[in-house]
Write a protein that holds these residues in place. Structure first.
Motif, PDB file in Angstrom:
ATOM      1  N   GLY A  65     -17.786 -67.421  43.399  1.00  0.00           N
ATOM      2  CA  GLY A  65     -17.630 -66.139  43.873  1.00  0.00           C
ATOM      3  C   GLY A  65     -16.152 -65.563  43.755  1.00  0.00           C
ATOM      4  N   ASP A  66     -15.362 -66.246  42.959  1.00  0.00           N
ATOM      5  CA  ASP A  66     -14.035 -65.644  42.642  1.00  0.00           C
ATOM      6  C   ASP A  66     -14.283 -64.628  41.541  1.00  0.00           C
ATOM      7  N   LEU A  67     -14.613 -63.339  41.677  1.00  0.00           N
ATOM      8  CA  LEU A  67     -15.132 -62.505  40.735  1.00  0.00           C
ATOM      9  C   LEU A  67     -13.537 -61.938  39.951  1.00  0.00           C
ATOM     10  N   ASP A  68     -12.600 -61.892  40.794  1.00  0.00           N
ATOM     11  CA  ASP A  68     -11.270 -61.483  39.790  1.00  0.00           C
ATOM     12  C   ASP A  68     -10.981 -62.643  38.866  1.00  0.00           C
ATOM     13  N   GLY A  69     -10.906 -63.998  39.480  1.00  0.00           N
ATOM     14  CA  GLY A  69     -10.366 -64.748  38.724  1.00  0.00           C
ATOM     15  C   GLY A  69     -11.389 -65.218  37.663  1.00  0.00           C
ATOM     16  N   ALA A  70     -12.928 -64.941  37.714  1.00  0.00           N
ATOM     17  CA  ALA A  70     -13.655 -65.123  36.491  1.00  0.00           C
ATOM     18  C   ALA A  70     -13.458 -64.047  35.583  1.00  0.00           C
ATOM     19  N   GLU A  71     -13.212 -62.909  35.996  1.00  0.00           N
ATOM     20  CA  GLU A  71     -12.955 -61.674  34.982  1.00  0.00           C
ATOM     21  C   GLU A  71     -11.695 -62.066  34.079  1.00  0.00           C
ATOM     22  N   TRP A  95     -19.715 -57.882  36.036  1.00  0.00           N
ATOM     23  CA  TRP A  95     -19.625 -56.467  36.393  1.00  0.00           C
ATOM     24  C   TRP A  95     -20.601 -55.786  37.402  1.00  0.00           C
ATOM     25  N   LEU A  96     -21.704 -56.347  37.340  1.00  0.00           N
ATOM     26  CA  LEU A  96     -22.869 -56.059  38.079  1.00  0.00           C
ATOM     27  C   LEU A  96     -22.483 -56.390  39.592  1.00  0.00           C
ATOM     28  N   ARG A  97     -21.729 -57.741  39.818  1.00  0.00           N
ATOM     29  CA  ARG A  97     -21.454 -58.190  41.125  1.00  0.00           C
ATOM     30  C   ARG A  97     -20.279 -57.454  41.619  1.00  0.00           C
ATOM     31  N   GLN A  98     -19.625 -57.027  40.888  1.00  0.00           N
ATOM     32  CA  GLN A  98     -18.404 -56.095  41.190  1.00  0.00           C
ATOM     33  C   GLN A  98     -18.724 -54.583  41.315  1.00  0.00           C
ATOM     34  N   GLY A  99     -19.939 -54.378  41.265  1.00  0.00           N
ATOM     35  CA  GLY A  99     -20.575 -53.055  41.589  1.00  0.00           C
ATOM     36  C   GLY A  99     -20.066 -52.051  40.468  1.00  0.00           C
ATOM     37  N   ARG A 100     -20.014 -52.355  39.330  1.00  0.00           N
ATOM     38  CA  ARG A 100     -19.439 -51.676  38.153  1.00  0.00           C
ATOM     39  C   ARG A 100     -20.681 -51.413  37.021  1.00  0.00           C
ATOM     40  N   LEU A 113     -28.076 -59.125  20.574  1.00  0.00           N
ATOM     41  CA  LEU A 113     -27.771 -60.693  20.762  1.00  0.00           C
ATOM     42  C   LEU A 113     -28.865 -61.390  19.766  1.00  0.00           C
ATOM     43  N   THR A 114     -28.639 -62.455  19.219  1.00  0.00           N
ATOM     44  CA  THR A 114     -29.341 -63.184  18.318  1.00  0.00           C
ATOM     45  C   THR A 114     -29.973 -64.217  19.260  1.00  0.00           C
ATOM     46  N   SER A 115     -29.910 -64.709  20.106  1.00  0.00           N
ATOM     47  CA  SER A 115     -30.621 -65.726  21.030  1.00  0.00           C
ATOM     48  C   SER A 115     -31.544 -64.968  21.804  1.00  0.00           C
ATOM     49  N   PRO A 116     -32.657 -65.425  21.671  1.00  0.00           N
ATOM     50  CA  PRO A 116     -33.768 -64.742  22.512  1.00  0.00           C
ATOM     51  C   PRO A 116     -33.714 -64.810  24.062  1.00  0.00           C
ATOM     52  N   THR A 117     -33.317 -65.854  24.388  1.00  0.00           N
ATOM     53  CA  THR A 117     -32.666 -66.177  25.885  1.00  0.00           C
ATOM     54  C   THR A 117     -31.725 -65.029  26.513  1.00  0.00           C
ATOM     55  N   ALA A 118     -30.520 -65.219  25.573  1.00  0.00           N
ATOM     56  CA  ALA A 118     -29.372 -64.517  26.007  1.00  0.00           C
ATOM     57  C   ALA A 118     -29.684 -62.747  25.956  1.00  0.00           C
ATOM     58  N   SER A 119     -30.564 -62.610  24.861  1.00  0.00           N
ATOM     59  CA  SER A 119     -31.126 -60.961  24.995  1.00  0.00           C
ATOM     60  C   SER A 119     -31.854 -60.536  25.831  1.00  0.00           C
ATOM     61  N   ALA A 120     -32.828 -61.536  26.426  1.00  0.00           N
ATOM     62  CA  ALA A 120     -33.583 -61.226  27.491  1.00  0.00           C
ATOM     63  C   ALA A 120     -32.756 -60.927  28.964  1.00  0.00           C
ATOM     64  N   GLN A 121     -31.760 -61.903  29.006  1.00  0.00           N
ATOM     65  CA  GLN A 121     -30.884 -62.124  30.155  1.00  0.00           C
ATOM     66  C   GLN A 121     -30.104 -60.472  30.194  1.00  0.00           C
ATOM     67  N   LEU A 122     -29.673 -60.428  28.820  1.00  0.00           N
ATOM     68  CA  LEU A 122     -28.571 -59.053  28.710  1.00  0.00           C
ATOM     69  C   LEU A 122     -29.357 -57.801  29.073  1.00  0.00           C
ATOM     70  N   ARG A 123     -30.513 -57.624  28.403  1.00  0.00           N
ATOM     71  CA  ARG A 123     -31.265 -56.428  28.489  1.00  0.00           C
ATOM     72  C   ARG A 123     -31.633 -56.301  29.964  1.00  0.00           C
ATOM     73  N   THR A 124     -32.060 -57.259  30.641  1.00  0.00           N
ATOM     74  CA  THR A 124     -32.461 -57.110  32.006  1.00  0.00           C
ATOM     75  C   THR A 124     -31.165 -56.878  32.810  1.00  0.00           C
ATOM     76  N   GLN A 125     -30.013 -57.255  32.376  1.00  0.00           N
ATOM     77  CA  GLN A 125     -28.592 -56.638  33.296  1.00  0.00           C
ATOM     78  C   GLN A 125     -28.559 -55.236  32.999  1.00  0.00           C
ATOM     79  N   VAL A 126     -28.814 -54.977  31.711  1.00  0.00           N
ATOM     80  CA  VAL A 126     -28.605 -53.571  31.048  1.00  0.00           C
ATOM     81  C   VAL A 126     -29.640 -52.450  31.971  1.00  0.00           C
TER      82      VAL A 126
END
Length: 199
Positions: A65-71, A95-100, A113-126
């Motif tokens: 939960g340390d979003l600033d440190g994580a960034e 950035w979604l958790r930060q409200g951005r 992205l080249t990884s199918p798993t990472a691509s699905a995750q990122l496109r869902t986040q977008v």
């Protein structure tokens, strides 16, 4: 020799911990912190510019939960040229958790992205960012594309249910969540959304 030792140290840590396991257990804070003390804390002490070490520390801070440190740590990992497939979903989550959500779109809307798993995750986040910014039609289309490529992908189904609920169709949203949780009862965000819809 020093560079070779650094690479072996990073590779050994990544293999021992398993980057796929990191994704699966991202919310297990105590597990992350045990790994921090036993693994990548010593790595960063010896190799402070290690991209893998910065990435894993960023993930641990994100899980705690340390979003600033994580960034700070994730951007250091980016500076150290950690691959987009490993880093982009973590930055988008942050950035979604930060409200951005606009930051997510600015950085990742057109990233492939080249990884199918990472691509699905990122496109869902977008898609989630689009929905938060009121572009719900575009979010619908993107989630449909994600699910066409990865049928049943739980985060995308949850995002679809959230959009339905926001449009007032709570009955369809609840039905979608029930079906998802019958298939994947471990998906915590679906339980959380279902609880919100029932409250």
């Amino acid at each position: 020799l020093q560079r070779g030792a650094q690479q072996r140290g990073e590779q050994g840590l990544a293999q021992a911990a398993g980057l796929d396991r990191f994704k699966a257990h991202r919310t297990a804070t105590s597990w992350w912190m045990r790994l921090w003390r036993s693994g990548f804390q010593p790595l960063l002490k010896d190799q402070p510019e290690s991209g893998v070490g910065r990435l894993l520390l960023g993930r641990a801070l994100l899980a705690s939960g340390d979003l600033d440190g994580a960034e700070i740590e994730l951007l250091r990992a980016e500076k150290a040229a950690v691959a987009d497939d490993e880093l982009a979903p973590d930055l988008a989550e942050l950035w979604l958790r930060q409200g951005r959500p606009q930051r997510v779109l600015d950085r990742f809307r057109d990233l492939a992205l080249t990884s199918p798993t990472a691509s699905a995750q990122l496109r869902t986040q977008v898609a989630q960012a689009l929905g938060e910014l009121g572009q719900k039609g575009e979010a619908d289309l993107l989630l449909a594309a994600v699910l066409a490529a990865a049928p049943g992908y739980a985060p995308a189904v949850t995002a679809q249910a959230r959009l339905l609920a926001e449009r007032g169709d709570t009955a369809s949203a609840r039905r979608m969540l029930r079906e998802l949780l019958d298939r994947d009862p471990s998906h915590a965000p679906a339980w959380a959304l279902q609880g919100n819809l029932l409250s």
